[in-house]
Design an enzyme around this catalytic site. Structure first.
Site, PDB file in Angstrom:
ATOM      1  N   ASP A  10      -5.950  -5.166   0.089  1.00 46.09           N
ATOM      2  CA  ASP A  10      -5.559  -3.804   0.446  1.00 46.09           C
ATOM      3  C   ASP A  10      -6.487  -2.827  -0.280  1.00 46.09           C
ATOM      4  O   ASP A  10      -7.070  -3.173  -1.307  1.00 46.09           O
ATOM      5  CB  ASP A  10      -4.096  -3.607   0.013  1.00 46.09           C
ATOM      6  CG  ASP A  10      -3.667  -2.173   0.094  1.00 46.09           C
ATOM      7  OD1 ASP A  10      -3.744  -1.582   1.185  1.00 46.09           O
ATOM      8  OD2 ASP A  10      -3.256  -1.617  -0.954  1.00 46.09           O
ATOM      9  N   ASP A  12      -5.797   1.161  -0.606  1.00 44.44           N
ATOM     10  CA  ASP A  12      -5.126   2.279  -1.297  1.00 44.44           C
ATOM     11  C   ASP A  12      -4.031   1.801  -2.238  1.00 44.44           C
ATOM     12  O   ASP A  12      -3.104   1.103  -1.829  1.00 44.44           O
ATOM     13  CB  ASP A  12      -4.575   3.262  -0.264  1.00 44.44           C
ATOM     14  CG  ASP A  12      -5.697   3.885   0.544  1.00 44.44           C
ATOM     15  OD1 ASP A  12      -6.559   4.529  -0.061  1.00 44.44           O
ATOM     16  OD2 ASP A  12      -5.729   3.691   1.773  1.00 44.44           O
TER      17      ASP A  12
END
Length: 197
Positions: A10, A12
């Site tokens: 991922d 953010d």
């Protein structure tokens, strides 16, 4: 031949500092939100801002926020070391039209990657499955749980105030990138030992 592991990662709150949004929110809405106040993933669950108002602001502000996001402490050193040994597939809920902003940010931060996929949704199970990742790194609790349970792969969950619910099997909580690196080192050693047995 030694297996080359592929990591789904991922962006953010995992590669970027999880406190990134706070100064932008405080500035836009004239509030004094602190990182510790973010006890829920949905920000409108912890601040008194109408969801529609917040969503409109966020969509307008995303390119600027993503361009200015600081890298999480230790992420660059670990990721660039990993890039020589593993395949790094960054899988993000960002909308696909933000790909140039995202790639420019990776270049500016001197972060190596093999692939970036912006899927426009938090539902990452299908994408992780499509790319056959061996391990996932995430900060959103329900994503981590869904990936671990559906795909049967380990997920490292970066500890934040908004993901403190108990974790299922195969989800491992880490406090920072150094802990993630240590965990991966142990996991690779065990995996290669198991393959030899």
């Amino acid at each position: 031949m030694v297996k080359k592991y592929r990591f789904g990662i991922d962006i953010d709150g995992t590669v970027t500092d999880p406190e990134t949004l706070i100064p932008f929110i405080n500035d836009a809405f004239h509030i004094d939100l602190k990182y510790e106040d973010l006890t829920k993933y949905e920000i409108t669950d912890v601040v008194d801002i109408p969801a529609g108002t917040f969503a409109d602001w966020f969509i307008r502000s995303e390119p600027v926020i993503y361009a200015k996001s600081p890298v999480a402490k230790g992420a660059k050193e670990v990721l660039n070391k990993w890039a020589d040994r593993f395949e790094l597939y960054f899988i993000s809920a960002r909308a696909s039209y933000l790909l140039d902003v995202t790639k420019n940010w990776f270049t500016k931060q001197q972060l190596k990657y093999h692939h970036i996929e912006l899927i426009g949704t938090h539902h990452k199970v299908e994408t992780a499955k499509k790319y056959n990742v061996d391990l996932f790194l995430e900060d959103k609790h329900d994503n981590a749980a869904a990936i671990a349970q559906t795909l049967g792969i380990p997920v490292l969950l970066f500890d934040t105030p908004y993901n403190r619910d108990p974790v299922p099997d195969n989800v491992y909580r880490v406090k920072n990138w150094k802990e993630a690196d240590d965990w991966v080192r142990r996991w690779i050693t065990q995996s290669s030992r198991s393959a030899r047995d």
